[in-house]
Design a protein around this motif. Structure first.
Motif, short mmCIF file in Angstrom:
data_model
loop_
_atom_site.label_atom_id
_atom_site.label_comp_id
_atom_site.label_asym_id
_atom_site.label_seq_id
_atom_site.Cartn_x
_atom_site.Cartn_y
_atom_site.Cartn_z
N GLN A 112 0.85 -1.19 0.00
CA GLN A 112 0.00 0.00 0.00
C GLN A 112 0.88 1.24 0.00
O GLN A 112 1.81 1.35 0.82
N ALA A 113 0.60 2.17 -0.89
CA ALA A 113 1.38 3.40 -0.97
C ALA A 113 1.40 4.10 0.39
O ALA A 113 0.35 4.34 0.99
N GLY A 114 2.60 4.40 0.87
CA GLY A 114 2.76 5.10 2.12
C GLY A 114 2.58 4.25 3.37
O GLY A 114 2.84 4.69 4.47
#
Length: 168
Positions: free
Chosen positions: A61-63
């Protein structure tokens, strides 16, 4: 949720391939299997001209990094299979690193190889490093208990079936 393939289905499919050293004109679909922490991803990264796929990529997941959700595991594997299909469809080179502890988990990839008339290179990693996804040791031990031994090597369709290359 029931799996769509059994180990006996895989056994029938793999017998349509020949385990042999061969050099057909198309690059192989490379499947790397092994327990968590055995070095699958590290080995896959050595194939610099291949698209590296694994089901765990679905959980990035981004971030937020890696966010494993067992409810979405089947979807993650289906996404990996679909991305493999798309890349093979355009003639790409693919390396997949997943646990592949059972034959039914390999079945869709061997079916894709048969569809695209390419060989499969099956590799197994056995290293003992810290696993990057923090899989609990009890889970790894359960995977090890159900491990299906398979010979490593290049699997090809017999020559009489490999007369037409469907890859583009």
């Amino acid at each position: 949720m029931p799996v769509p393939y059994s180990n006996s289905d895989f056994s029938l499919l793999i017998h349509s391939f020949c385990l042999q050293p061969c050099q057909p004109p198309t690059p192989p679909l490379i499947l790397i299997r092994g327990l968590p922490g055995s070095g699958k991803s590290s080995l896959a990264r050595d194939y610099v001209h291949h698209l590296h796929l694994e089901a765990d990529q679905y959980f990035m997941q981004a971030g937020q990094g890696y966010q494993y959700d067992p409810i979405r595991l089947e979807t993650a594997h289906q996404a990996c299979i679909l991305r493999t299909y798309w890349h093979l469809q355009v003639g790409g080179q693919v390396v997949i690193s997943n646990t592949f502890s059972q034959g039914f988990e390999l079945y869709p990839y061997f079916a894709l190889a048969r569809h695209f008339q390419c060989r499969v290179r099956l590799l197994e990693t056995t290293g003992k490093w810290a696993n990057i996804h923090q899989v609990p040791q009890t889970v790894i031990e359960r995977m090890q208990e159900r491990w299906l031994p398979l010979p490593e090597g290049d699997y090809s369709l017999p020559a009489h079936r490999n007369h037409k290359n469907k890859r583009r």
